[in-house]
Design a protein around this motif. Structure first.
Motif, PDB file in Angstrom:
ATOM      1  N   ALA A  30      34.049 106.909  22.391  1.00 27.29           N
ATOM      2  CA  ALA A  30      34.300 105.656  22.914  1.00 27.29           C
ATOM      3  C   ALA A  30      34.125 104.669  21.766  1.00 27.29           C
ATOM      4  CB  ALA A  30      33.619 105.007  23.984  1.00 27.29           C
ATOM      5  N   GLY A  31      33.327 104.745  21.035  1.00 26.32           N
ATOM      6  CA  GLY A  31      33.230 103.700  19.804  1.00 26.32           C
ATOM      7  C   GLY A  31      34.657 103.932  18.825  1.00 26.32           C
ATOM      8  N   LYS A  32      34.885 105.265  18.435  1.00 29.37           N
ATOM      9  CA  LYS A  32      36.038 105.574  17.564  1.00 29.37           C
ATOM     10  C   LYS A  32      37.374 105.043  18.266  1.00 29.37           C
ATOM     11  CE  LYS A  32      33.921 109.460  15.141  1.00 29.37           C
ATOM     12  NZ  LYS A  32      33.778 108.914  13.774  1.00 29.37           N
ATOM     13  N   GLY A  35      37.612 101.426  17.995  1.00 29.74           N
ATOM     14  CA  GLY A  35      37.635 101.053  16.397  1.00 29.74           C
ATOM     15  C   GLY A  35      36.166 100.372  16.070  1.00 29.74           C
ATOM     16  N   ILE A  36      35.219 100.901  16.697  1.00 27.43           N
ATOM     17  CA  ILE A  36      33.768 100.351  16.394  1.00 27.43           C
ATOM     18  C   ILE A  36      33.171 101.598  15.659  1.00 27.43           C
ATOM     19  CG2 ILE A  36      31.438  99.869  17.186  1.00 27.43           C
ATOM     20  CD1 ILE A  36      32.658  98.622  19.670  1.00 27.43           C
ATOM     21  N   GLY A 293      43.953 114.182  14.339  1.00 30.90           N
ATOM     22  CA  GLY A 293      43.118 113.247  13.622  1.00 30.90           C
ATOM     23  C   GLY A 293      42.834 111.855  14.041  1.00 30.90           C
ATOM     24  N   ILE A 294      42.618 111.765  15.529  1.00 34.98           N
ATOM     25  CA  ILE A 294      42.406 110.491  16.146  1.00 34.98           C
ATOM     26  C   ILE A 294      40.974 110.287  15.911  1.00 34.98           C
ATOM     27  CG2 ILE A 294      42.283 109.276  18.439  1.00 34.98           C
ATOM     28  CD1 ILE A 294      44.693 111.204  19.353  1.00 34.98           C
ATOM     29  N   PHE A 295      40.004 111.261  16.068  1.00 35.75           N
ATOM     30  CA  PHE A 295      38.373 110.970  15.951  1.00 35.75           C
ATOM     31  C   PHE A 295      38.165 111.537  14.811  1.00 35.75           C
ATOM     32  CE2 PHE A 295      39.640 111.564  20.683  1.00 35.75           C
ATOM     33  CZ  PHE A 295      38.772 110.326  21.349  1.00 35.75           C
TER      34      PHE A 295
END
Length: 296
Positions: A30-32, A35-36, A293-295
């Motif tokens: 969820a952070g990724k 954007g965290i 390559g999203i995460f």
């Protein structure tokens, strides 16, 4: 961190802390998405406090009884589970910390899926044997004895009900093995609740009793882990009070719902739907690593 990010992370933490899908892994993912890169330590402490309060409120009768009888057999069972958990954490804490980069989440998911599937299969086999035994008893009994048998069976079930008899039907041996499994659940992707409940079911423990026991032993673990992070790893990053309040409220509500939901689900089903969810998520993460390559 924005109010929206705090709200979403709070919900994720609350739900996944008690549902068998790994809170650490979902917080990382969820952070990724939000954007965290790294969730601040103060934020983590606040949401863990919220989930702690949620489980204490849901299990308040049991927690209150334990507080009044700290030397009871029930407290001894809980301590028996907590000791190996703490020992394993300190032995493997560096490995667990390195795994929080997110690269090994899939392996944790796979281990959780295998455990849930194995416990579901064991439960089905036990239920089938139990049904077969009941049919054999009924088949060999006279009609006039049927009512007596049914009444006897209801009385036995009532005595085993965790609502009527709140004492957990957990042996010291089972508690120790469950504590060992809980210790390894510090690895991201390996769900704490999924691991402890599945292990208990594999050991032959009753579903609702082991779920309640899993939630009870989460209380000292959450407290201990929070104190450890404060003492050894805490780095203060200023976060506005309203952001922390939003995270606390959303995590508390979702944690409360998650405990209630899982207890209700186990009355009529097993953990297998969560294994299906983790399987689909694992396939997506593998595809993401290869193509998207999203995460990672």
């Amino acid at each position: 961190m924005s109010a929206f990010q705090a709200f979403i992370l709070g919900i994720v933490q609350g739900l996944t802390e008690f549902l068998p899908i790994s809170s650490s892994a979902h917080t990382i993912l969820a952070g990724k998405v939000l954007g965290i890169d790294e969730v601040p330590m103060l934020f983590q402490l606040v949401v863990h406090l919220a989930t702690l309060m949620a489980v204490i409120i849901v299990l308040f009768p049991q927690v209150s009884r334990l507080a009044k009888k700290p030397f009871s057999r029930e407290m001894g069972i809980i301590v028996t589970a907590v000791i190996p958990t703490v020992a394993i954490f300190f032995l493997f804490r560096n490995l667990f910390r390195d795994a929080f980069s997110g690269e090994f989440i899939i392996y944790g998911f796979i281990a959780t899926i295998v455990l849930i599937a194995a416990s579901d299969m064991a439960l089905r086999i036990r239920n089938k044997r139990s049904k077969h035994n009941e049919e054999r008893i009924l088949g060999g009994s006279k009609i006039e004895g049927f009512d007596t048998f049914v009444r006897l069976k209801k009385n036995i079930n009532n005595r085993q009900s965790p609502i009527i008899n709140p004492q957990p039907q957990i042996s010291f041996f089972s508690a120790f093995i469950i504590g060992v499994s809980q210790g390894f659940a510090g690895f991201p992707g390996l769900s704490r609740s999924g691991t402890t409940i599945s292990t208990g079911m594999l050991l032959g423990e009753e579903k609702k009793s082991i779920a309640r026991f899993s939630f009870l032993i989460s209380i000292p673990i959450i407290i201990g882990a929070s104190l450890y992070e404060v003492i050894f790893n805490f780095t203060h990053l200023p976060i506005p009070f309203h952001i922390l309040l939003i995270a606390f409220v959303s995590s508390f509500i979702s944690g409360f719902v998650a405990v209630k939901l899982l207890m209700k689900l186990l009355e009529h089903s097993s953990l297998f739907p969560f294994a299906i969810y983790l399987t689909l998520l694992s396939v997506f993460l593998i595809a993401d690593r290869i193509w998207l390559g999203i995460f990672f």
